[in-house]
Design an enzyme around this catalytic site. Structure first.
Site, PDB file in Angstrom:
ATOM      1  N   ASP A  51       0.865  -1.176   0.000  1.00 34.48           N
ATOM      2  CA  ASP A  51       0.000   0.000   0.000  1.00 34.48           C
ATOM      3  C   ASP A  51       0.900   1.222   0.000  1.00 34.48           C
ATOM      4  O   ASP A  51       1.656   1.447   0.957  1.00 34.48           O
ATOM      5  CB  ASP A  51      -0.897   0.018   1.235  1.00 34.48           C
ATOM      6  CG  ASP A  51      -1.962  -1.066   1.198  1.00 34.48           C
ATOM      7  OD1 ASP A  51      -2.413  -1.422   0.098  1.00 34.48           O
ATOM      8  OD2 ASP A  51      -2.340  -1.557   2.280  1.00 34.48           O
ATOM      9  N   ASP A  66     -13.598  -3.225  -1.997  1.00 33.66           N
ATOM     10  CA  ASP A  66     -13.474  -2.926  -0.564  1.00 33.66           C
ATOM     11  C   ASP A  66     -14.870  -3.043   0.045  1.00 33.66           C
ATOM     12  O   ASP A  66     -15.783  -2.296  -0.332  1.00 33.66           O
ATOM     13  CB  ASP A  66     -12.916  -1.520  -0.346  1.00 33.66           C
ATOM     14  CG  ASP A  66     -11.493  -1.376  -0.866  1.00 33.66           C
ATOM     15  OD1 ASP A  66     -10.791  -2.403  -0.948  1.00 33.66           O
ATOM     16  OD2 ASP A  66     -11.086  -0.247  -1.193  1.00 33.66           O
TER      17      ASP A  66
END
Length: 269
Positions: free
Chosen positions: A11, A130
């Site tokens: 990330d 998500d």
């Protein structure tokens, strides 16, 4: 049986790898190219690079960092974050990505999945989802409600790096993108992300069953048993993890040896 895959996740924010808990309280973990190279040496099957603030900041993926990372590794490399159109996909692939991950842009424009799969091939198109649990007391006509040990729930899609709820059903969306040509799904449980208490097994299992697409499970890896569970009970094809690798709780090799010893098919170095 195909080998299961272990996939470290990078990330990336402001050129650095970061990791938080449930998408907040981010801490710097290291340099993307160096970490990617280290994970390949440890035996990683793939690496995922997600520019986690690109969509929220309405900017392109940082292609210079993508290229630097791609130059350091030879294993499959997926890039996501800020991918909004065909040109962005082409630029990511030209910078060294083998696959691209689309999330916000796909929800805003589902035809992007269809068009990109037709141009680049389904094997290049990963749809990231998500998702967060919404508990209910009864079945709903417009949602895919699943019975779980914690109660009935459906999963709501969030966009913009987990900042924007949509009211959309993650399982129904997974079916839609399969029909549009997506080659792989990357569901991240927002409830489990960074908590290290295990993956959302019901989410990955339900998504695998409803689509029959390869599933890269994300969110919740805290120990070796969690990864074993998601690849077996959770029906995932790959386990993505970040915290346990960045903070040296386990190496990729540790994970693979544990899984192989328990009979999970693995590509061992």
């Amino acid at each position: 049986m195909l080998a299961k895959r272990i996939v470290p996740c990078l990330d990336v924010m402001n050129g650095k790898v970061v990791k938080g808990v449930q998408f907040v309280n981010l801490k710097i973990e290291g340099d993307p190219p160096e970490l990617a190279a280290d994970y390949e040496e440890q035996g990683a099957d793939e690496v995922v690079f997600l520019d986690i603030t690109a969509s929220h900041e309405m900017r392109d993926t940082t292609l210079e960092m993508v290229q630097k990372t791609a130059d350091m590794i030879s294993i499959p490399f997926t890039v996501g974050g800020g991918i909004r159109n065909i040109t962005d996909i082409q630029n990511a692939l030209s910078s060294g990505a083998d696959k691209v991950s689309v999330n916000t842009a796909a929800v805003n424009n589902p035809k992007l999945v269809e068009e990109s799969a037709a141009i680049f091939g389904s094997q290049c198109i990963v749809v990231a989802i998500d998702a967060k649990r919404v508990y209910v007391t009864e079945d709903l006509p417009d949602k895919t409600v699943v019975d779980t040990p914690k109660g009935k729930c459906w999963w709501e899609i969030y966009l913009m790096g987990g900042r924007k709820p949509t009211g959309l059903d993650a399982l129904q969306w997974a079916k839609t993108v399969k029909e549009l040509g997506a080659g792989e799904l990357l569901p991240t449980s927002m409830d489990c992300d960074g908590v290290q208490c295990g993956y959302d097994l019901e989410l990955t299992r339900a998504m695998s069953k409803i689509t029959n697409l390869p599933i890269i499970a994300s969110g919740g890896a805290g120990n070796l048993e969690h990864i074993y569970e998601v690849l077996t009970v959770g029906d995932a094809d790959a386990a993505l993890a970040a915290s346990i690798f960045h903070r040296s709780q386990y190496s990729v090799g540790d994970v693979k040896k544990y899984l192989a010893d328990k009979g999970v098919p693995m590509r061992l170095v």
